[in-house]
Motif scaffolding. Structure first.
Motif, short mmCIF file in Angstrom:
data_model
loop_
_atom_site.label_atom_id
_atom_site.label_comp_id
_atom_site.label_asym_id
_atom_site.label_seq_id
_atom_site.Cartn_x
_atom_site.Cartn_y
_atom_site.Cartn_z
N PRO A 31 -5.55 5.77 35.58
CA PRO A 31 -6.61 4.87 36.08
C PRO A 31 -6.02 3.79 36.98
N GLY A 32 -6.72 3.55 38.09
CA GLY A 32 -6.23 2.60 39.08
C GLY A 32 -5.37 3.21 40.15
N GLY A 33 -5.00 4.46 39.96
CA GLY A 33 -4.13 5.14 40.91
C GLY A 33 -4.89 5.71 42.09
N SER A 34 -4.16 6.42 42.94
CA SER A 34 -4.72 6.98 44.17
C SER A 34 -4.34 8.44 44.32
N LEU A 35 -5.21 9.16 45.01
CA LEU A 35 -4.94 10.54 45.40
C LEU A 35 -5.57 10.77 46.77
N ARG A 36 -5.00 11.71 47.49
CA ARG A 36 -5.58 12.10 48.77
C ARG A 36 -5.82 13.60 48.77
N LEU A 37 -7.07 13.98 48.95
CA LEU A 37 -7.44 15.39 49.02
C LEU A 37 -7.52 15.82 50.49
N SER A 38 -7.14 17.06 50.72
CA SER A 38 -7.24 17.65 52.05
C SER A 38 -7.98 18.97 51.96
N ALA A 56 -13.13 15.29 37.75
CA ALA A 56 -14.04 16.37 38.13
C ALA A 56 -13.28 17.40 38.97
N VAL A 57 -13.93 18.50 39.20
CA VAL A 57 -13.46 19.44 40.21
C VAL A 57 -14.09 19.01 41.53
N TYR A 58 -13.26 18.81 42.53
CA TYR A 58 -13.72 18.36 43.83
C TYR A 58 -13.75 19.55 44.80
N TYR A 59 -14.88 19.69 45.48
CA TYR A 59 -15.08 20.78 46.43
C TYR A 59 -15.33 20.19 47.83
N CYS A 60 -14.76 20.83 48.82
CA CYS A 60 -15.13 20.45 50.19
C CYS A 60 -16.15 21.45 50.72
N LEU A 93 -8.91 20.28 41.02
CA LEU A 93 -9.18 19.44 39.86
C LEU A 93 -8.50 18.09 39.99
N VAL A 94 -9.28 17.05 39.78
CA VAL A 94 -8.77 15.68 39.73
C VAL A 94 -9.00 15.15 38.32
N THR A 95 -7.93 14.75 37.67
CA THR A 95 -8.01 14.21 36.31
C THR A 95 -7.47 12.79 36.31
N VAL A 96 -8.31 11.87 35.89
CA VAL A 96 -7.91 10.46 35.82
C VAL A 96 -7.80 10.09 34.35
N SER A 97 -6.59 9.90 33.90
CA SER A 97 -6.37 9.65 32.47
C SER A 97 -5.03 8.96 32.27
N SER A 98 -4.97 8.14 31.23
CA SER A 98 -3.72 7.49 30.88
C SER A 98 -2.99 8.29 29.80
N TYR A 116 -17.71 17.08 47.50
CA TYR A 116 -18.62 17.09 46.36
C TYR A 116 -17.77 17.21 45.10
N ARG A 117 -18.37 16.87 43.98
CA ARG A 117 -17.61 17.01 42.73
C ARG A 117 -18.53 17.44 41.60
N GLN A 118 -17.91 18.08 40.63
CA GLN A 118 -18.65 18.51 39.46
C GLN A 118 -17.82 18.23 38.22
N ALA A 119 -18.34 17.35 37.39
CA ALA A 119 -17.68 17.02 36.15
C ALA A 119 -18.17 17.97 35.06
N PRO A 120 -17.40 18.13 33.99
CA PRO A 120 -17.81 19.05 32.91
C PRO A 120 -19.19 18.70 32.37
N GLY A 121 -20.05 19.69 32.30
CA GLY A 121 -21.38 19.49 31.77
C GLY A 121 -22.35 18.79 32.69
N LYS A 122 -21.94 18.54 33.93
CA LYS A 122 -22.81 17.85 34.88
C LYS A 122 -23.04 18.70 36.12
N GLN A 123 -24.07 18.33 36.87
CA GLN A 123 -24.36 19.04 38.12
C GLN A 123 -23.42 18.57 39.23
N ARG A 124 -23.24 19.42 40.20
CA ARG A 124 -22.44 19.06 41.35
C ARG A 124 -23.15 17.94 42.12
#
Length: 118
Positions: free
Chosen positions: A14-21, A91-95, A113-118, A37-45
């Protein structure tokens, strides 16, 4: 055909950075718009950020001020710079790219997949 290949996902604290391409290849006539776009577990895109061929951007309220979308037209590539990441960004991030002239087609990446966790 057109292929979209994403990269840059991973685990970040948490608080960190990522760059998707996301790079497009194949029979590309004209890229009208690019987006993430992104889709988290159990949620809609959901839409995260989009950018038009004129550079107009639009962001989800939840990421405004933290995420930045950009594009490199010469490389047929779209980026998503994600700062101040939160666990709820996990979430899983889709372009997606909208390609064509009079007839347009949506193309999607495979997701990263992007996971934000300590």
């Amino acid at each position: 055909q057109v292929q979209l290949v994403e990269s840059g996902g991973g685990l970040v604290q948490p608080g960190g950075s990522l760059r998707l391409s996301c790079a497009a290849s194949g029979s590309i006539s004209r890229i009208v718009a690019m987006g993430w776009y992104r889709q988290a577990p159990g949620k809609q895109r959901e839409s995260v950020a989009v950018i038009s061929n004129t550079g107009t951007t639009n962001y989800a309220d939840s990421v405004k001020g933290r995420f930045t979308i950009s594009r490199d037209n010469a490389k047929n590539t779209v980026y998503l710079q994600m700062n101040s990441l939160k666990p709820e960004d996990t979430a899983v991030y889709y372009c997606k790219m909208v390609i064509g002239w009079a007839y347009k087609t949506d193309y999607w990446g495979q997701g990263t997949l992007v996971t934000v966790s300590s």
